[in-house]
Scaffold this motif. Sequence first.
Motif, mmCIF file in Angstrom:
data_model
loop_
_atom_site.group_PDB
_atom_site.id
_atom_site.type_symbol
_atom_site.label_atom_id
_atom_site.label_comp_id
_atom_site.label_asym_id
_atom_site.label_seq_id
_atom_site.Cartn_x
_atom_site.Cartn_y
_atom_site.Cartn_z
ATOM 1 N N GLN A 29 0.830 -1.206 0.000
ATOM 2 C CA GLN A 29 0.000 0.000 0.000
ATOM 3 C C GLN A 29 0.866 1.258 0.000
ATOM 4 O O GLN A 29 0.541 2.249 -0.655
ATOM 5 N N LYS A 30 1.973 1.219 0.746
ATOM 6 C CA LYS A 30 2.854 2.382 0.864
ATOM 7 C C LYS A 30 3.969 2.395 -0.185
ATOM 8 O O LYS A 30 4.731 3.363 -0.244
ATOM 9 N N THR A 120 4.097 -5.343 -6.033
ATOM 10 C CA THR A 120 2.945 -5.057 -5.167
ATOM 11 C C THR A 120 1.923 -6.182 -5.216
ATOM 12 O O THR A 120 1.371 -6.583 -4.187
ATOM 13 N N ARG A 124 0.803 -8.667 -2.109
ATOM 14 C CA ARG A 124 -0.599 -8.795 -1.681
ATOM 15 C C ARG A 124 -1.093 -10.239 -1.780
ATOM 16 O O ARG A 124 -1.862 -10.697 -0.921
ATOM 17 N N ILE A 195 -7.751 -5.706 -4.712
ATOM 18 C CA ILE A 195 -7.100 -4.657 -3.909
ATOM 19 C C ILE A 195 -6.174 -3.818 -4.790
ATOM 20 O O ILE A 195 -6.143 -2.589 -4.692
ATOM 21 N N GLU A 196 -5.447 -4.506 -5.663
ATOM 22 C CA GLU A 196 -4.493 -3.836 -6.552
ATOM 23 C C GLU A 196 -5.194 -2.956 -7.576
ATOM 24 O O GLU A 196 -4.657 -1.961 -8.039
#
Length: 655
Positions: A29-30, A120, A124, A195-196
Amino acid sequence: MITELGHFALVLAFMAAIVQMVVPMVGAQKRWSSWMSVAEPAATLQLLMTGFAFAALMHAFVTSDFSLRVVTMNSHSAKPMLYKISGLWGNHEGSMLLWVLIVSLFGAMAAWFGGNLPPTLRARVLSVQAAIGVAFYGFILFTSNPFLRLAVPPFDGEDLNPLLQDPGLAFHPPFLYLGYVGLSMSFSFAVAALIEGRVDAAWARWVRPWTLAAWIFLTIGIALGSWWAYYELGWGGFWFWDPVENASFMPWLLAAALLHSAIVVEKREALKSWTILLAILAFGFSLIGTFIVRSGLLTSVHAFATDPERGVFILIILAVFTGGALVLFAARASVMEARGVFSMVSRESALVVNNILLAVSSFVVFFGTLWPIVAEMAFDRKLSVGPPFFNSAFTPFMVVLGLVLPIGAMLPWKRARLGRVIWSLRYAFALAVALALLVWAMQTGRSALGPVGVFLGTWVVSGSALDLWTRTGRSGGRLKRLVRLPRADWGKSAAHAGLGITIFAIAGLTAWEQEDIRVVQLDEPFTVGAYELTLTGVEQLRGPNYFTTMGTVVLARDGKVLTQLHPEKRVYPVAQMPTTEAAIDNGVTRDVYVVIGDQQDNGGWTVRTYIKPFANWVWGGALLMALGGLLSLSDRRFRVAAGARKSVQQTVPAE
């Protein structure tokens, strides 16, 4: 000491899973690469610790350490070594440890071999996979701990359920769990993609190998369970629509649908929403199967009918993961906008039909399995939903699937001419009709089930072969090109042909089976179909951990002795449970299946005999389906996400 170390290792695995669940997700996320990189060592540590815990529990079973409660309740010092080992997963606690071991194995494999994934998305995926592990580690440690000691260890154990003391059931659960839990990777990819904010052709290419591997394991596991039911239970059948059988069959159907819909996402960037939903539902039905087996809600000969409190825990896990994923699915609908366009007559449309048939048939099985419970809870009515309902409600979907399969497999992408494809299949259709008419003429006075099964089986198998042949072109050298075709093409044809063989075998076995039940005197021959059987003797013998009444039956045909069969009735004194061991003379086109019963007042013995045509073809077809999946999985295009390095990728940023 080893037991305590195993318990400690399980706690460490739980802690590693928590770290893997939280840190990489925050890092993704960051966009903190150092936090995302925690996922791989955490996944590896989780696998090592869970593997050590599993090995410690296996050591306790092998050495008959009856200070452990789970060993006492599921083993015995006189039990053969194979069943001491399989006793580890032949109970609730041990099987759940196998479950989390496989969860950690798939997570570690994704960490090791997922280097071509975007960082990412990889973080996840591993985080979601770890979250599944956290839920089940907590379930094991707080409600189903396999390392609990007894204050006063007994001299010996209570033995494993005798029905589970069989080679088929020794290997059936691991394969089934590899399939069940393998679908967790598809689920993790689906949730991570939501989510991505990324669902595209590359994602579909990444998720397909995991789904295919899970489907292969499920196919083998279901086939082993069916084979075990056939020869061990003594009922003479291969499928009884038992709740536990249905629990594995439903995710198998949905996984098959997911495999085909992912192809459309990869080729045309269409059916994104449906594919994500199937990934969620396939794993959701795996969790439903776990709940059915372990809640005590439904009874079965091979269910872990444990207390309902633990079933509630699994129900909470099911609600959190499936419900949470569906909420996320609804919230991220904009991510899954379809980009590809195709006509009503195309391979994409055929795959949509395939998906509808598989998904609806899965929900038919789900409805029939759970409706008796709903009726009792909601309407205070006791209902029994058995084979007649499932056969009449489920079979039409498989008939339609068999009819459209060869046509859909040969349709071109995007736009096709239906007449041209049907014309190219004219020889396959003519062969199927000819064989069906021949069978109809030979089986006077019987139902149409046999000829219909012959037609569908021949249609699907010959259609698969013709599809493979047409890929070699129309010029010379077709045999050389046939050998050089991609393994994925061979795998697809093999899997479809396996389905056709299984359809034919089930129809033929159901339509043409012969059954005979009678009281037989020693040395008095009797006839069943074309075979003559003679019970020549009955002995009382002793096995490693059981007593047996074993008969000797001489099987002959046309005056020629074929073999001797030895049906048994066993009694396991520790478990105080009898079992029936059928004697089977296996043949290419038939099985002769003999079961011995109790001795009667007149000195004779009850003997049940079946002539089962094409029985072995049921499992042969299933194994051919699994082989087809393995061939496809071995194709480099499926093992390596070649689409991962596309220069232009459509990515919707997470909100």
